[in-house]
Design a protein around this motif. Structure first.
Motif, short mmCIF file in Angstrom:
data_model
loop_
_atom_site.label_atom_id
_atom_site.label_comp_id
_atom_site.label_asym_id
_atom_site.label_seq_id
_atom_site.Cartn_x
_atom_site.Cartn_y
_atom_site.Cartn_z
N VAL A 155 0.80 -1.31 -0.03
CA VAL A 155 -0.05 -0.10 -0.10
C VAL A 155 1.02 1.36 -0.10
N ARG A 178 3.16 0.18 11.58
CA ARG A 178 4.09 -0.69 12.61
C ARG A 178 5.26 0.20 12.84
N LEU A 199 10.32 4.93 11.90
CA LEU A 199 9.32 5.62 11.20
C LEU A 199 9.91 7.09 10.98
N LEU A 204 8.23 13.11 8.52
CA LEU A 204 7.18 13.39 7.56
C LEU A 204 6.76 14.97 7.44
N LEU A 259 -4.11 8.27 2.12
CA LEU A 259 -4.76 8.17 3.37
C LEU A 259 -3.73 8.69 4.09
N GLY A 264 -0.70 9.93 6.25
CA GLY A 264 0.28 10.71 5.90
C GLY A 264 0.33 10.72 4.08
N ARG A 289 -9.95 7.20 -3.35
CA ARG A 289 -10.54 7.51 -2.05
C ARG A 289 -9.49 8.28 -1.17
N PRO A 311 -7.47 8.93 8.57
CA PRO A 311 -8.18 7.85 9.21
C PRO A 311 -7.23 7.74 10.59
N LEU A 315 -3.67 11.43 15.42
CA LEU A 315 -4.09 12.56 14.48
C LEU A 315 -3.29 12.82 13.40
N PRO A 316 -3.73 13.33 12.28
CA PRO A 316 -2.77 13.67 11.36
C PRO A 316 -1.58 14.33 11.82
N PHE A 332 0.12 15.21 18.99
CA PHE A 332 0.40 13.86 18.66
C PHE A 332 1.13 12.97 19.37
N PHE A 361 -4.37 -4.51 13.26
CA PHE A 361 -3.65 -5.52 12.89
C PHE A 361 -4.34 -6.91 13.20
N ARG A 386 -8.04 -12.82 9.10
CA ARG A 386 -8.16 -13.49 7.73
C ARG A 386 -7.30 -14.61 7.53
N ARG A 387 -6.06 -14.55 7.97
CA ARG A 387 -5.34 -15.71 7.70
C ARG A 387 -5.62 -16.96 8.79
C1 LIG Z 1 10.69 10.26 20.08
C2 LIG Z 1 9.85 10.52 18.89
C3 LIG Z 1 9.29 9.83 17.98
C4 LIG Z 1 8.18 10.33 17.25
C5 LIG Z 1 7.95 9.21 16.15
C6 LIG Z 1 6.83 10.11 15.82
C7 LIG Z 1 6.54 10.45 14.59
C8 LIG Z 1 5.87 11.80 14.27
C9 LIG Z 1 5.55 11.68 12.57
C10 LIG Z 1 4.08 11.45 12.46
C11 LIG Z 1 3.77 11.65 11.10
C12 LIG Z 1 2.34 11.15 11.18
C13 LIG Z 1 1.92 10.77 9.67
C14 LIG Z 1 0.43 10.44 9.59
O1 LIG Z 1 -0.28 11.55 10.06
C15 LIG Z 1 0.09 9.27 10.56
C16 LIG Z 1 -0.37 8.08 9.46
O2 LIG Z 1 -0.42 8.38 8.18
S1 LIG Z 1 -1.06 6.89 10.36
C17 LIG Z 1 -1.64 5.88 8.98
C18 LIG Z 1 -3.10 6.21 8.40
N1 LIG Z 1 -3.37 5.28 7.62
C19 LIG Z 1 -4.17 4.48 7.74
O3 LIG Z 1 -4.87 4.46 8.61
C20 LIG Z 1 -4.59 3.55 6.44
C21 LIG Z 1 -4.78 2.18 6.95
N2 LIG Z 1 -5.10 1.07 5.98
C22 LIG Z 1 -6.18 0.69 5.38
O4 LIG Z 1 -7.12 1.53 5.67
C23 LIG Z 1 -6.01 -0.22 4.41
O5 LIG Z 1 -5.03 -0.97 4.58
C24 LIG Z 1 -6.30 0.25 2.89
C25 LIG Z 1 -5.13 1.20 2.65
C26 LIG Z 1 -7.58 0.96 2.82
C27 LIG Z 1 -6.22 -0.70 2.14
O6 LIG Z 1 -7.10 -1.85 2.30
P1 LIG Z 1 -7.21 -3.43 1.72
O7 LIG Z 1 -7.33 -3.41 0.42
O8 LIG Z 1 -8.55 -4.04 2.67
O9 LIG Z 1 -6.07 -4.02 2.47
P2 LIG Z 1 -5.22 -4.41 3.75
O10 LIG Z 1 -5.95 -3.56 5.02
O11 LIG Z 1 -5.59 -5.83 4.06
O12 LIG Z 1 -3.89 -3.95 3.74
C28 LIG Z 1 -3.01 -4.77 3.03
C29 LIG Z 1 -1.74 -4.85 3.94
O13 LIG Z 1 -1.10 -3.80 4.13
C30 LIG Z 1 -0.96 -3.50 5.56
N3 LIG Z 1 -1.15 -1.79 5.74
C31 LIG Z 1 -2.27 -1.12 5.23
N4 LIG Z 1 -1.93 0.09 5.63
C32 LIG Z 1 -0.77 0.30 6.41
C33 LIG Z 1 -0.11 1.17 6.85
N5 LIG Z 1 -0.37 2.42 6.76
N6 LIG Z 1 1.05 0.88 7.49
C34 LIG Z 1 1.47 -0.26 7.44
N7 LIG Z 1 0.77 -1.43 6.94
C35 LIG Z 1 -0.13 -1.15 6.33
C36 LIG Z 1 -1.96 -4.04 6.22
O14 LIG Z 1 -1.73 -4.40 7.64
C37 LIG Z 1 -2.05 -5.31 5.31
O15 LIG Z 1 -0.92 -6.18 5.59
P3 LIG Z 1 -1.17 -7.47 6.59
O16 LIG Z 1 -1.68 -6.90 8.12
O17 LIG Z 1 -2.10 -8.23 5.96
O18 LIG Z 1 0.13 -8.28 6.72
#
Ligand SMILES: CCCCCCCCCCCCC[C@H](O)CC(=O)SCCNC(=O)CCNC(=O)[C@H](O)C(C)(C)COP(=O)(O)OP(=O)(O)OC[C@H]1O[C@@H](n2cnc3c(N)ncnc32)[C@H](O)[C@@H]1OP(=O)(O)O
Ligand SMILES: NC(=O)c1ccc[n+]([C@@H]2O[C@H](COP(=O)([O-])OP(=O)(O)OC[C@H]3O[C@@H](n4cnc5c(N)ncnc54)[C@H](O)[C@@H]3O)[C@@H](O)[C@H]2O)c1
Length: 725
Positions: free
Chosen positions: A20, A63, A71, A75, A98, A100, A118, A122, A129-130, A255, A272, A278-279
């Motif tokens: 993804v 993760r 991470l 970002l 979605l 980030g 889409r 989320p 939060l974003p 955050f 997760f 699913r598996r």
């Molecule tokens: C000391 C200080 C340290 C500070 C560190 C702090 C860092 C600060 C930086 C902050 C940055 C913030 C950035 C941002 O705002 C935060 C984010 O982006 S959080 C992520 C937001 N995104 C989501 O929530 C999307 C999640 N995913 C989904 O909704 C769905 O997976 C999908 C994209 C709609 C696809 O759906 P499907 O087709 O049904 O497929 P699956 O759901 O089965 O997904 C397939 C596979 O991919 C894995 N996966 C999906 N999204 C992610 C992801 N974002 N990260 C990692 N892995 C992802 C999912 O788990 C599946 O794998 P599997 O589990 O089956 O092995």
């Protein structure tokens, strides 16, 4: 990784991290390198950012939040780097953008999306939060009301809606990448200042403060103890009150608060866990990796009562043609009316409405009392009364009428799948598909395999769950399966607490404050107290088959409370009769008020049985109800009925209203600490030695003894021999 390529004047940066394109440290580094390369190359006049394999990006690598080094905190600065580029940057959004991923797109000067893409932020659903300046840029682009809605709910919106909101500049039906390159070429040399969102003011809303107060009240109401929605709100409010840079600082602070909260860990675990189940695998060696589902081109539902109606609605919404069967014309007409009502309501919520669902077309939805019409269906779901003899009669009939390959599913809540299968000539094709009420709304589908159920049957039921947009969880066969089996000791404790001095509203309040959508007494009134009464009569626990002289508060040597039976004997079946554990405004009413009659009845009951009333605090209510449920969970794991604690947690979150921000009962136990859960159960079982549900399970004791290992290691402490399957 991100791949950098230069063609003509437009450099292309492709985010690449299958499946993804999650933004890992490596992807971010490559994105930053690509931007710097494009900046330094005088022949590059514009940049286009897209994702590999038709997906822009699903955001930060989730993760990475449990290992922040993976991470990095980079970002936000990378998004700023994109925005400050002196060369126009265009985002080509395909699939999903979605979290980030969308924040990266918001840093770009232009956004073009495929019509099927889409978008969303989320993070709130993960307890965050974003955190890459999204809470500051989005309100500047689409206004505060729309941004608040997206950020506090985490909803994904289709490209058409994104265009209306002004989130994207253009949508295309054909090749998004080519369209984005055309756009990039077109805007070369145009001023970028107006395209930089950080420089834009937040659009004014008349009476912003009043609007925000109202929005906050709504967010709090819906959050039910979950922290993230309110902190998302605060970050957006900062955008309305402070300059961009200060807003970003506030966003980062908030955050960090969320990142270190237990709730974020619980919600990410739940994310997760839902994917892990699913598996599926069975102790017999069948698994998702080797079993292939068979197609379901036409289905049938038998029984159009509470459950059948919802199941039919669910199948129609999934575009599966079906036959709906009842026992006689009177029930058929009643069922048809109810189904049509549900479908009309669902159609109103959908784009395209009734035309899309096409439920007036008899080729897609046929009502009948004739079993012969089930000859050519691929799958039947039985939802008749919870009665073994009736179910066996129906399954016997089905096995004679249905074609040889047809899958025969039962919606029983608790009955033995093997016994039902024994009435057929094809036990390998008999399986439990346990829907939850209302079946067209609730996401859980508990899938129960029997001794003879084939891997194909399990794979087909799992595929059905996906088609119905439900979460399928595969479990073994035992009384009540996983969900209801864990629910029995929970409800039993709730009733014992009443005997000892508590009140229905006190018990419900404690559990609702914990985060349950509805407490056990309100839930029983909603489901109907007569359902459990019938089942207890069938089990010989109450009613005419109870041997004379049986002690009122004891069955088979264990403590028993006749209170629910007594309520039914008084005609108090819950909402349907206007009175149960509570009083309702009328039969079928929904507003529960404490009933003085019941309180008086309880007090007389305690006097009759010589029970000393005592004050029971919230802590005891929670511990006795929750820990007895969790204790049963450990017994289920030890018996091999479920292949891991994630299964139990997914079932409880999606079928029983367990608060997701607490990760499910087994995750919750891991956060409380197993030695503490064990110590409390030991204390309560000493006080109530006649209650087996409070006696700590051997598996819990073992895990506590080996030093409270992390949840993901629990199953490795089970010896093969302990599995009963
Ligand atoms: C000391 C200080 C340290 C500070 C560190 C702090 C860092 C600060 C930086 C902050 C940055 C913030 C950035 C941002 O705002 C935060 C984010 O982006 S959080 C992520 C937001 N995104 C989501 O929530 C999307 C999640 N995913 C989904 O909704 C769905 O997976 C999908 C994209 C709609 C696809 O759906 P499907 O087709 O049904 O497929 P699956 O759901 O089965 O997904 C397939 C596979 O991919 C894995 N996966 C999906 N999204 C992610 C992801 N974002 N990260 C990692 N892995 C992802 C999912 O788990 C599946 O794998 P599997 O589990 O089956 O092995
Ligand atoms: N109600 C719930 O919350 C719930 C939740 C999960 C599972 N279940 C299970 O689902 C099943 C159905 O429960 P319900 O609440 O929908 O029951 P219900 O009483 O509302 O409906 C049962 C329907 O089956 C029909 N029926 C009875 N005999 C029939 C026959 N021979 N042929 C065709 N139709 C027949 C009845 O006319 C009735 O309309 C039960 O096994 C129950 O345990 C119920």
């Amino acid at each position: 990784m991100a791949q950098y390529a230069r063609g003509s004047a437009v450099a292309v940066i492709r985010l690449r991290n299958p499946p993804v394109n999650a933004l890992s440290r490596a992807v971010l580094q490559a994105l930053e390198d690509g931007l710097k390369k494009a900046d330094a190359d005088p022949s590059v006049k514009a940049v286009m950012i897209c994702g590999e394999n038709g997906k822009f990006s699903a955001g930060a690598d989730i993760r990475g939040f449990s290992a922040p080094k993976r991470l990095g905190g980079a970002l936000g600065p990378v998004v700023s780097l994109i925005e400050s580029s002196e060369k126009p940057v265009v985002a080509a959004i395909e699939g999903v953008a979605l979290g980030g991923g969308l924040e990266v797109a918001l840093g770009c000067h232009y956004r073009i999306a495929h019509v099927k893409a889409r978008m969303g932020l989320p993070e709130v659903t993960l307890g965050l939060l974003p955190g890459a300046e999204g809470t500051q840029r989005l309100p500047r682009l689409i206004g505060v009301p729309a941004a608040l809605d997206m950020i506090t709910t985490g909803k994904h919106i289709p490209a058409t809606e994104a265009l209306k909101l002004g989130l994207v500049d253009e949508i295309v039906e054909e090749n998004t990448i080519e369209a984005a390159i055309r756009l990039a070429n077109k805007v070369i040399g145009q001023p970028l200042g107006p395209r930089r969102l950080s420089l834009k003011p937040v659009p004014k809303v008349p009476n912003m403060e009043a609007f925000l107060d109202e929005a906050l009240a709504k967010v709090k109401r819906q959050a039910r103890g979950c922290l993230a929605p309110e902190l998302c709100f605060q970050a957006v409010r900062a955008a309305t009150q402070s300059p961009f840079a200060d807003g970003v600082r506030r966003e980062r602070e908030l955050f960090q608060v969320l990142l270190s909260s237990g709730q974020a860990q619980a919600l990410q675990y739940a994310f997760f866990a839902e994917r892990a189940v699913r598996r599926w695998a069975t102790p017999g060696g069948a698994s998702w990796s080797s079993a292939a589902p068979q197609p379901v081109r036409r289905a049938a539902v038998i029984g159009l009562g509470t459950m059948g109606r919802g199941i039919v609605t669910s199948l129609v919404k999934a575009n599966i043609p079906l036959v709906a069967l009842e026992q006689d014309l009177e029930n058929l007409n009643k069922g048809r009316k109810a189904v049509m009502f549900l479908l009309e309501r669902e159609a109103m919520k959908m784009e395209g409405g009734a035309q899309v669902l096409d439920f007036h077309n008899p080729a897609r939805l046929q009502f009948t009392v004739d079993f012969d019409l089930l000859r050519d269906v691929d799958l039947v779901i039985e939802a008749v009364f919870e009665n073994m003899a009736l179910k066996k009669e129906i399954f016997h009939k089905l096995s004679k009428i249905c074609k040889p390959g047809a899958l025969l599913c039962t919606n029983t809540s608790a009955l033995n799948i093997d016994e039902i299968a024994s009435a057929t000539n094809r036990p390998q094709q008999v399986i439990g598909t346990h829907f939850f009420s209302p079946a067209h709304v609730m996401r859980l589908l508990e899938i129960i395999y029997g001794r003879h159920t084939s891997p194909t049957a399990i794979a087909t039921a799992m595929q059905l769950a996906t088609a119905l947009k439900k979460v399928g969880v595969v479990v073994g066969n035992c009384f009540g399966f996983v969900g209801n089996r864990m629910m029995f000791p929970y409800v039993q404790q709730a009733v014992f607490l009443l005997e000892e001095g508590s009140r229905p509203d006190a018990v419900d309040q404690a559990l609702e404050d914990f985060g349950f959508k509805i407490g056990p007494f309100r839930m029983s009134d909603l489901a109907g107290l007569d359902v459990g009464w019938r089942s207890r009569k069938d089990q010989g626990l109450t009613g005419p088959s109870l041997p004379a002289g049986t002690p009122a508060r004891q069955r088979r040597g264990q403590r028993y409370s006749p209170l629910p039976d007594l309520l039914c004997e008084h005609g108090r079946f819950g909402q349907k009769t206007g009175k149960g554990w509570y009083l309702y405004e009328k039969a079928g009413g929904r507003t529960a008020t404490p009933d003085p009659w019941l309180l008086n009845f309880l007090s007389q009951y305690r006097d009759t049985h010589g029970i000393q009333t005592r004050f029971i605090d919230q802590e005891e209510i929670l511990e006795r109800c929750l820990f007895s449920l969790i204790n049963e969970g450990f017994a289920i794991l030890a018996e091999g009925i479920a292949s891991g604690p994630e299964h139990l947690d997914v079932i409880y979150i999606n079928g029983y209203g367990w608060p997701k921000h607490r990760g499910g009962p087994m995750f919750y136990a891991s956060t409380v600490g197993l030695p503490r859960v064990l110590a409390k159960l030991q204390k309560y079982s000493e006080a109530h030695p006649d209650v087996p549900g409070l006696q700590p399970s051997a598996f819990l004791k073992k895990l506590a003894a080996v030093g409270n290992p992390p949840l993901k290691e629990w199953m490795s402490y089970l010896s093969q021999q302990s599995s009963k399957l």
